[in-house]
Design an enzyme around this catalytic site. Structure first.
Site, PDB file in Angstrom:
ATOM      1  CE1 TYR A   1      -7.889 -41.489 -34.207  1.00 44.56           C
ATOM      2  CE2 TYR A   1      -6.031 -41.978 -33.064  1.00 44.56           C
ATOM      3  CZ  TYR A   1      -7.346 -41.648 -32.917  1.00 44.56           C
ATOM      4  OH  TYR A   1      -7.673 -41.587 -31.749  1.00 44.56           O
TER       5      TYR A   1
ATOM      6  CB  THR B   1      -5.675 -29.689 -25.809  1.00 46.95           C
ATOM      7  OG1 THR B   1      -6.352 -31.139 -25.546  1.00 46.95           O
ATOM      8  CG2 THR B   1      -4.345 -30.214 -25.523  1.00 46.95           C
TER       9      THR B   1
ATOM     10  CG  ASP C   1     -20.877 -26.726 -32.996  1.00 50.04           C
ATOM     11  OD1 ASP C   1     -20.157 -27.469 -32.266  1.00 50.04           O
ATOM     12  OD2 ASP C   1     -20.584 -25.997 -34.015  1.00 50.04           O
TER      13      ASP C   1
ATOM     14  CE  LYS D   1      -5.078 -33.795 -23.503  1.00 48.43           C
ATOM     15  NZ  LYS D   1      -6.110 -34.745 -23.709  1.00 48.43           N
TER      16      LYS D   1
ATOM     17  NE  ARG E   1      11.562 -51.876 -10.877  1.00 50.58           N
ATOM     18  CZ  ARG E   1      11.823 -53.085 -10.236  1.00 50.58           C
ATOM     19  NH1 ARG E   1      10.914 -53.181  -9.752  1.00 50.58           N
ATOM     20  NH2 ARG E   1      13.285 -53.619 -10.520  1.00 50.58           N
TER      21      ARG E   1
ATOM     22  CE1 TYR F   1     -15.882 -38.568 -32.144  1.00 47.48           C
ATOM     23  CE2 TYR F   1     -15.092 -36.902 -33.388  1.00 47.48           C
ATOM     24  CZ  TYR F   1     -15.684 -38.130 -33.282  1.00 47.48           C
ATOM     25  OH  TYR F   1     -16.118 -38.769 -34.502  1.00 47.48           O
TER      26      TYR F   1
ATOM     27  CB  CYS G   1      -4.418 -36.584 -28.712  1.00 51.41           C
ATOM     28  SG  CYS G   1      -6.388 -36.383 -28.684  1.00 51.41           S
TER      29      CYS G   1
ATOM     30  N   GLY H   1      -0.574 -41.392 -35.331  1.00 54.17           N
ATOM     31  CA  GLY H   1      -1.893 -40.256 -35.821  1.00 54.17           C
ATOM     32  C   GLY H   1      -2.761 -39.792 -34.653  1.00 54.17           C
TER      33      GLY H   1
HETATM   34  N1  SAJ Z   1       0.171 -46.245 -31.443  1.00 56.31           N
HETATM   35  C1  SAJ Z   1       1.522 -46.854 -31.589  1.00 56.31           C
HETATM   36  N2  SAJ Z   1       1.787 -47.786 -30.775  1.00 56.31           N
HETATM   37  C2  SAJ Z   1       1.403 -47.956 -29.716  1.00 56.31           C
HETATM   38  C3  SAJ Z   1       0.371 -47.027 -29.110  1.00 56.31           C
HETATM   39  C4  SAJ Z   1      -0.439 -46.357 -30.032  1.00 56.31           C
HETATM   40  O1  SAJ Z   1       1.960 -46.661 -32.708  1.00 56.31           O
HETATM   41  O2  SAJ Z   1       2.044 -48.561 -28.889  1.00 56.31           O
HETATM   42  C5  SAJ Z   1      -0.495 -45.175 -32.197  1.00 56.31           C
HETATM   43  C6  SAJ Z   1      -1.703 -45.635 -32.554  1.00 56.31           C
HETATM   44  O3  SAJ Z   1      -1.650 -46.412 -33.862  1.00 56.31           O
HETATM   45  C7  SAJ Z   1      -2.208 -44.271 -32.907  1.00 56.31           C
HETATM   46  C8  SAJ Z   1      -1.677 -43.055 -32.133  1.00 56.31           C
HETATM   47  O4  SAJ Z   1      -0.434 -43.803 -31.634  1.00 56.31           O
HETATM   48  O5  SAJ Z   1      -1.603 -43.878 -34.359  1.00 56.31           O
HETATM   49  C9  SAJ Z   1      -2.438 -42.581 -30.808  1.00 56.31           C
HETATM   50  O6  SAJ Z   1      -3.449 -43.698 -30.656  1.00 56.31           O
HETATM   51  P1  SAJ Z   1      -3.845 -43.774 -28.767  1.00 56.31           P
HETATM   52  O7  SAJ Z   1      -4.823 -44.938 -28.917  1.00 56.31           O
HETATM   53  O8  SAJ Z   1      -2.669 -44.022 -28.158  1.00 56.31           O
HETATM   54  O9  SAJ Z   1      -4.263 -42.343 -28.312  1.00 56.31           O
HETATM   55  P2  SAJ Z   1      -5.506 -41.602 -28.816  1.00 56.31           P
HETATM   56  O10 SAJ Z   1      -4.865 -40.365 -29.783  1.00 56.31           O
HETATM   57  O11 SAJ Z   1      -6.675 -42.133 -29.672  1.00 56.31           O
HETATM   58  O12 SAJ Z   1      -6.126 -40.966 -27.261  1.00 56.31           O
HETATM   59  C10 SAJ Z   1      -5.015 -40.276 -26.722  1.00 56.31           C
HETATM   60  C11 SAJ Z   1      -5.189 -40.828 -25.070  1.00 56.31           C
HETATM   61  N3  SAJ Z   1      -4.152 -40.689 -24.424  1.00 56.31           N
HETATM   62  C12 SAJ Z   1      -3.153 -41.384 -23.821  1.00 56.31           C
HETATM   63  O13 SAJ Z   1      -3.619 -42.641 -23.710  1.00 56.31           O
HETATM   64  C13 SAJ Z   1      -2.038 -40.990 -22.697  1.00 56.31           C
HETATM   65  C14 SAJ Z   1      -6.514 -40.579 -24.377  1.00 56.31           C
HETATM   66  O14 SAJ Z   1      -6.619 -40.817 -23.276  1.00 56.31           O
HETATM   67  C15 SAJ Z   1      -6.554 -38.986 -24.720  1.00 56.31           C
HETATM   68  O15 SAJ Z   1      -7.906 -38.448 -24.171  1.00 56.31           O
HETATM   69  C16 SAJ Z   1      -6.425 -38.356 -26.032  1.00 56.31           C
HETATM   70  O16 SAJ Z   1      -5.038 -38.914 -26.533  1.00 56.31           O
HETATM   71  C17 SAJ Z   1      -6.582 -36.922 -25.992  1.00 56.31           C
HETATM   72  O17 SAJ Z   1      -7.461 -36.537 -26.399  1.00 56.31           O
HETATM   73  O18 SAJ Z   1      -5.767 -36.053 -25.563  1.00 56.31           O
END
Ligand code: SAJ
Length: 430
Positions: A311, A118, A31, A203, A243, A11, A257, A254
């Protein structure tokens, strides 16, 4: 710089390769998976990402991007291999070590090596640098090493690769400068130079910040269920403060990350990572909390409809998905479980996926675990006519219900399930 070699075509590696190629660089993507390599050499991709298919086709046709199972000489090597988590919650950095070793025969004076995977704090200093030094390279003058973590969001990777701020952590100052120059080729966002350890830690803290905040929202959901408070309204009200930014509760956290990165910190400083560990525990406890609530309303061996297995909404990714764990817990509890997810491909899951109509037939409860667009407006006539009990538990607060005969519960009124149970017990007694 004329040639870039990207190791790992997932990805991150694949879109990054395409981006360099688009900007005139000769790119070799490497790869271990021959299927991925063959596909790419034919101008096709093995992942789903907006706009990537078209871009790859274009740059492969122009001869700017090609793939191989082995690296080759280049001016810059980018390592974008996975760092999965082991059973004991420690980071598996074997692929990073192997990728570093794989490029050793091809390095020349002046090359830049960038780790995008990471990694736990200190990995560049304690693991990657020693491999290069052991091969005889002087990291102060000969070759340059840096960590530049990816930060893109699946679905908008091509846009974010260009626009996001990049943190470039050098093994030393000169390395940071050299690596920053590499990204200047296509990054329009700010490029910040720092040390490798600060880049590694920042990160991990970005995703940990989000995980900890979601844990706070999930804890609020549990407290509210106990005290009879509307958690979702409380979040809206509190967020009116300029704030405050309370996150949203859900069925758990899920993805590869947020549910993983905090452990990379815990592993290195366990005693000190108290809040981070507790947050992981709280988020990991949500699947059981959801199943406990389902048990309040569904009869023994009754049918439960799970809507959403990925997820998060509108993606096909089931890695670390709390929905997968919830399905397992429901099955263990003896329920008849039907899973419907219009985004997830059957080959990626071990459960048979059902279409919507079949999944709700004779069901006692629709359990929404992912906020896919398709779930925002359900076919309510079908719901009321074919379910044995039209009831929805919406853990993502995403379904818009208009029919008043459908029982609708989310984290705002979950406590009302207890009232429902009490009422049913009384009517059973009468
Ligand atoms: N979730 C909640 N409540 C919320 C927000 C999210 O329960 O208020 C859950 C989602 O349903 C999901 C999980 O958190 O199960 C993660 O979703 P996400 O959209 O927050 O994050 P990822 O894992 O898709 O992507 C994150 C991102 N990091 C941040 O926003 C700080 C992305 O920018 C990173 O590139 C990515 O991790 C990574 O590769 O590290």
């Amino acid at each position: 710089m004329e040639k870039v070699c990207v190791v790992g075509l997932g990805y991150i590696g694949l879109p990054t390769s395409a981006m360099f190629a688009k900007n005139g660089i000769d790119v070799l993507g490497v790869d271990v998976d021959e299927y991925v390599v063959d596909k790419l050499n034919n101008g096709m991709i093995h992942i789903v990402e907006n706009g990537l298919g078209e871009l790859v086709k274009e740059v492969v046709n122009k001869g700017k991007l090609r793939a191989s199972t082995k690296p080759d000489n280049a001016d810059c090597f980018i390592l974008a291999v996975p760092t999965p988590i082991r059973e004991d919650a420690s980071a598996n950095i074997d692929y990073v070590k192997a990728a570093t070793e794989s490029i050793l025969p091809y390095l020349k004076q002046g090359d830049v090596i960038i780790v995008e995977s990471t990694i736990p704090p200190r990995t560049v200093d304690d693991v990657v640098a020693p491999i290069l030094k052991a091969y005889g390279w002087n990291l102060d003058n000969d070759i340059f090493l840096a960590h530049c973590p990816e930060r893109v969001l699946p679905g908008q990777i091509l846009k974010e690769l260009v626009e996001n701020t990049r943190i470039v952590g050098g093994y030393n100052e000169l390395s940071a400068k050299k690596a920053a120059d590499v990204y200047r080729l296509f990054v329009e966002g700010e490029i910040v130079e720092t040390t490798a350890i600060s880049a590694e830690m920042s990160k991990l803290m970005e995703n940990t910040f989000r995980d900890v905040n979601i844990a706070l929202a999930n804890e609020l959901a549990k407290i509210s269920e106990k005290l009879g408070v509307d958690a979702l309204e409380v979040i809206n009200l509190a967020n009116k403060h300029p704030r405050v930014n309370l996150h949203q509760p859900g069925p758990g956290v899920g993805g590869h990350c947020l549910a993983v990165d905090p452990y990379f910190i815990i592993e290195k400083a366990e005693q000190e990572s108290v809040l981070i560990s507790d947050s992981r525990r709280i988020n990991n406890s949500m699947p059981q909390f959801v199943v406990d609530n389902v048990k309040k309303v569904v009869s023994k061996k009754g049918k439960v409809t799970v809507l959403g297995l990925s997820y998060k909404g509108n993606v096909d990714d089931v890695r670390e998905s709390p929905a997968v764990e919830i399905v397992e817990l429901l099955l263990e509890s003896g329920f008849d479980v039907a899973v419907h997810d219009p985004h997830v491909k059957q080959r990626n899951v071990i459960y048979p996926l059902a279409d919507f109509d079949y999944s709700i037939k004779d069901s006692e409860c629709i359990l929404v675990l992912t906020d896919h667009n398709e779930f925002k407006q359900l076919n309510e006539t079908l719901v009321t006519e074919t379910m044995s009990n039209p009831l929805i538990i919406d853990t993502k607060n995403c379904v818009n219900v208009t029919d008043e005969t459908i029982g609708y519960y989310n984290f705002g009124n979950l406590y009302k399930l207890n009232e429902l149970v009490a009422r049913n017990m009384v009517s059973a007694l009468n």
